[in-house]
Design a protein around this motif. Structure first.
Motif, PDB file in Angstrom:
ATOM      1  N   SER A 234       0.836  -1.194   0.000  1.00  0.00           N
ATOM      2  CA  SER A 234       0.000   0.000   0.000  1.00  0.00           C
ATOM      3  C   SER A 234       0.875   1.250   0.000  1.00  0.00           C
ATOM      4  O   SER A 234       2.067   1.205   0.327  1.00  0.00           O
ATOM      5  CB  SER A 234      -0.904   0.009   1.228  1.00  0.00           C
ATOM      6  OG  SER A 234      -0.122   0.166   2.402  1.00  0.00           O
ATOM      7  N   ALA A 235       0.278   2.371  -0.363  1.00  0.00           N
ATOM      8  CA  ALA A 235       1.019   3.641  -0.359  1.00  0.00           C
ATOM      9  C   ALA A 235       1.549   3.958   1.039  1.00  0.00           C
ATOM     10  O   ALA A 235       2.687   4.420   1.197  1.00  0.00           O
ATOM     11  CB  ALA A 235       0.119   4.767  -0.862  1.00  0.00           C
ATOM     12  N   ALA A 236       0.732   3.684   2.047  1.00  0.00           N
ATOM     13  CA  ALA A 236       1.163   3.945   3.421  1.00  0.00           C
ATOM     14  C   ALA A 236       2.327   3.037   3.808  1.00  0.00           C
ATOM     15  O   ALA A 236       3.273   3.465   4.477  1.00  0.00           O
ATOM     16  CB  ALA A 236      -0.001   3.751   4.383  1.00  0.00           C
ATOM     17  N   ALA A 237       2.264   1.780   3.371  1.00  0.00           N
ATOM     18  CA  ALA A 237       3.352   0.848   3.683  1.00  0.00           C
ATOM     19  C   ALA A 237       4.635   1.261   2.977  1.00  0.00           C
ATOM     20  O   ALA A 237       5.727   1.190   3.559  1.00  0.00           O
ATOM     21  CB  ALA A 237       2.961  -0.572   3.298  1.00  0.00           C
ATOM     22  N   ARG A 238       4.515   1.714   1.732  1.00  0.00           N
ATOM     23  CA  ARG A 238       5.726   2.145   1.015  1.00  0.00           C
ATOM     24  C   ARG A 238       6.337   3.379   1.688  1.00  0.00           C
ATOM     25  O   ARG A 238       7.567   3.507   1.766  1.00  0.00           O
ATOM     26  CB  ARG A 238       5.406   2.440  -0.448  1.00  0.00           C
ATOM     27  CG  ARG A 238       5.134   1.199  -1.276  1.00  0.00           C
ATOM     28  CD  ARG A 238       5.132   1.494  -2.761  1.00  0.00           C
ATOM     29  NE  ARG A 238       6.476   1.798  -3.259  1.00  0.00           N
ATOM     30  CZ  ARG A 238       6.734   2.135  -4.521  1.00  0.00           C
ATOM     31  NH1 ARG A 238       5.728   2.227  -5.398  1.00  0.00           N
ATOM     32  NH2 ARG A 238       7.965   2.388  -4.910  1.00  0.00           N
ATOM     33  N   ALA A 239       5.482   4.262   2.181  1.00  0.00           N
ATOM     34  CA  ALA A 239       6.001   5.424   2.911  1.00  0.00           C
ATOM     35  C   ALA A 239       6.720   4.978   4.187  1.00  0.00           C
ATOM     36  O   ALA A 239       7.769   5.527   4.554  1.00  0.00           O
ATOM     37  CB  ALA A 239       4.866   6.384   3.244  1.00  0.00           C
ATOM     38  N   ALA A 240       6.157   3.973   4.840  1.00  0.00           N
ATOM     39  CA  ALA A 240       6.803   3.438   6.038  1.00  0.00           C
ATOM     40  C   ALA A 240       8.125   2.777   5.682  1.00  0.00           C
ATOM     41  O   ALA A 240       9.119   2.907   6.414  1.00  0.00           O
ATOM     42  CB  ALA A 240       5.877   2.439   6.734  1.00  0.00           C
ATOM     43  N   HIS A 241       8.150   2.054   4.552  1.00  0.00           N
ATOM     44  CA  HIS A 241       9.408   1.468   4.089  1.00  0.00           C
ATOM     45  C   HIS A 241      10.466   2.551   3.905  1.00  0.00           C
ATOM     46  O   HIS A 241      11.638   2.374   4.286  1.00  0.00           O
ATOM     47  CB  HIS A 241       9.205   0.749   2.741  1.00  0.00           C
ATOM     48  CG  HIS A 241       8.368  -0.481   2.823  1.00  0.00           C
ATOM     49  ND1 HIS A 241       7.784  -1.063   1.710  1.00  0.00           N
ATOM     50  CD2 HIS A 241       7.992  -1.256   3.878  1.00  0.00           C
ATOM     51  CE1 HIS A 241       7.107  -2.131   2.072  1.00  0.00           C
ATOM     52  NE2 HIS A 241       7.211  -2.264   3.379  1.00  0.00           N
ATOM     53  N   THR A 242      10.057   3.680   3.316  1.00  0.00           N
ATOM     54  CA  THR A 242      10.987   4.780   3.089  1.00  0.00           C
ATOM     55  C   THR A 242      11.566   5.283   4.401  1.00  0.00           C
ATOM     56  O   THR A 242      12.777   5.554   4.510  1.00  0.00           O
ATOM     57  CB  THR A 242      10.299   5.930   2.343  1.00  0.00           C
ATOM     58  OG1 THR A 242       9.841   5.447   1.064  1.00  0.00           O
ATOM     59  CG2 THR A 242      11.246   7.094   2.124  1.00  0.00           C
ATOM     60  N   GLN A 243      10.715   5.382   5.418  1.00  0.00           N
ATOM     61  CA  GLN A 243      11.203   5.806   6.730  1.00  0.00           C
ATOM     62  C   GLN A 243      12.204   4.807   7.306  1.00  0.00           C
ATOM     63  O   GLN A 243      13.093   5.181   8.073  1.00  0.00           O
ATOM     64  CB  GLN A 243      10.033   5.981   7.696  1.00  0.00           C
ATOM     65  CG  GLN A 243       9.134   7.160   7.376  1.00  0.00           C
ATOM     66  CD  GLN A 243       8.093   7.377   8.467  1.00  0.00           C
ATOM     67  OE1 GLN A 243       8.426   7.544   9.632  1.00  0.00           O
ATOM     68  NE2 GLN A 243       6.824   7.368   8.077  1.00  0.00           N
ATOM     69  N   LEU A 244      12.053   3.544   6.904  1.00  0.00           N
ATOM     70  CA  LEU A 244      12.965   2.508   7.385  1.00  0.00           C
ATOM     71  C   LEU A 244      14.206   2.378   6.498  1.00  0.00           C
ATOM     72  O   LEU A 244      15.082   1.560   6.767  1.00  0.00           O
ATOM     73  CB  LEU A 244      12.239   1.160   7.460  1.00  0.00           C
ATOM     74  CG  LEU A 244      11.125   1.075   8.514  1.00  0.00           C
ATOM     75  CD1 LEU A 244      10.356  -0.234   8.373  1.00  0.00           C
ATOM     76  CD2 LEU A 244      11.694   1.212   9.924  1.00  0.00           C
ATOM     77  N   GLY A 245      14.243   3.175   5.433  1.00  0.00           N
ATOM     78  CA  GLY A 245      15.465   3.251   4.644  1.00  0.00           C
ATOM     79  C   GLY A 245      15.538   2.407   3.394  1.00  0.00           C
ATOM     80  O   GLY A 245      16.623   2.186   2.859  1.00  0.00           O
ATOM     81  N   PHE A 246      14.388   1.937   2.881  1.00  0.00           N
ATOM     82  CA  PHE A 246      14.449   1.173   1.636  1.00  0.00           C
ATOM     83  C   PHE A 246      13.153   1.338   0.858  1.00  0.00           C
ATOM     84  O   PHE A 246      12.153   1.856   1.372  1.00  0.00           O
ATOM     85  CB  PHE A 246      14.702  -0.314   1.917  1.00  0.00           C
ATOM     86  CG  PHE A 246      13.491  -1.071   2.417  1.00  0.00           C
ATOM     87  CD1 PHE A 246      12.725  -1.833   1.559  1.00  0.00           C
ATOM     88  CD2 PHE A 246      13.120  -1.025   3.755  1.00  0.00           C
ATOM     89  CE1 PHE A 246      11.615  -2.527   2.013  1.00  0.00           C
ATOM     90  CE2 PHE A 246      12.005  -1.709   4.224  1.00  0.00           C
ATOM     91  CZ  PHE A 246      11.257  -2.468   3.343  1.00  0.00           C
TER      92      PHE A 246
END
Length: 223
Positions: A154-166
């Motif tokens: 999901s878009a929210a999950a991808r944003a969270a991935h970005t916060q985690l560095g990938f």
């Protein structure tokens, strides 16, 4: 060897992971998993009794192959996973290496894993789990698409991935975030699907005992 189920290992991982990333990001992933479970398995997934579709595959060394070429006339357990970046995939593949592969070899059945990630990332999967079975790239999720199991975070999950560095797209061969639902298909020696288990919630996986039960049922059916 591990005497724990994949589910037990996932529970133990989640305890530490939740503490590590904090409640805000944990809530994002929890919400994504709820939505996936609510939507359920999509229509059009390859079913038991169907012939397994074909699609181009690439080895970690960059050679082009295909599912029929890989399976030959050998019964095959085909595992679709998201990528080396996914901790749940790493837990599963490591468990399959330690517990499933030896049992399959005793039964004359091969194990093959497929993901949309680059060949270099597939090599990382091999290193993560010290895997001794074929780990192949499905460019553009062609094969997964023909099995009917393609999705994306999901878009929210991808944003969270970005916060985690990938970002998932950085690992995929086609630079998209599309991934397969984690799935296991058991194919007989003719390439017909005899067992299908699709997990829309990527934190759950097909247990070793379930795969072996399906393989043993296949052996009985072909006697």
């Amino acid at each position: 060897m591990t005497d724990q189920t994949i589910a037990r290992q996932v529970d133990e991982f989640n305890e530490g992971f939740t503490a590590q990333i904090g409640p805000e990001l944990s809530a994002v992933f929890d919400g994504e998993q709820r939505d996936l479970r609510s939507a359920g398995v999509p229509g059009g997934v390859v079913a038991v009794g169907d012939a397994a579709p074909d699609g181009p595959l690439v080895t970690p060394t960059g050679e082009t192959t295909s599912l029929p070429a890989v399976r030959g006339d050998t019964p095959t357990v085909l595992v679709f996973y998201r990528g080396a970046w996914c901790p749940y995939c790493n837990i599963t593949l490591r468990t399959y290496q330690q517990e499933l592969l030896p049992a399959l070899q005793e039964r004359g059945v091969q194990l093959v894993a497929v993901s949309p990630q680059t060949p270099a990332a597939a090599e990382q999967s091999i290193a993560n789990g010290e895997l001794a079975f074929p780990v192949l790239t499905d460019p553009e999720n062609v094969l997964a698409g023909r099995f009917g199991i393609v999705t994306e975070p999901s878009a929210a999950a991808r944003a969270a991935h970005t916060q985690l560095g990938f970002d998932v797209a950085d690992s995929n061969a086609d630079d998209t975030a599309a991934v397969p639902f984690p799935s296991v298909f058991v194919l007989d020696d003719s390439g017909v699907v005899r067992f299908a288990d699709v997990h829309v919630d990527y934190t759950t996986r097909t247990e070793v005992a379930e795969v072996l039960a399906a393989v043993d049922a296949l052996s009985v059916a072909t006697r």
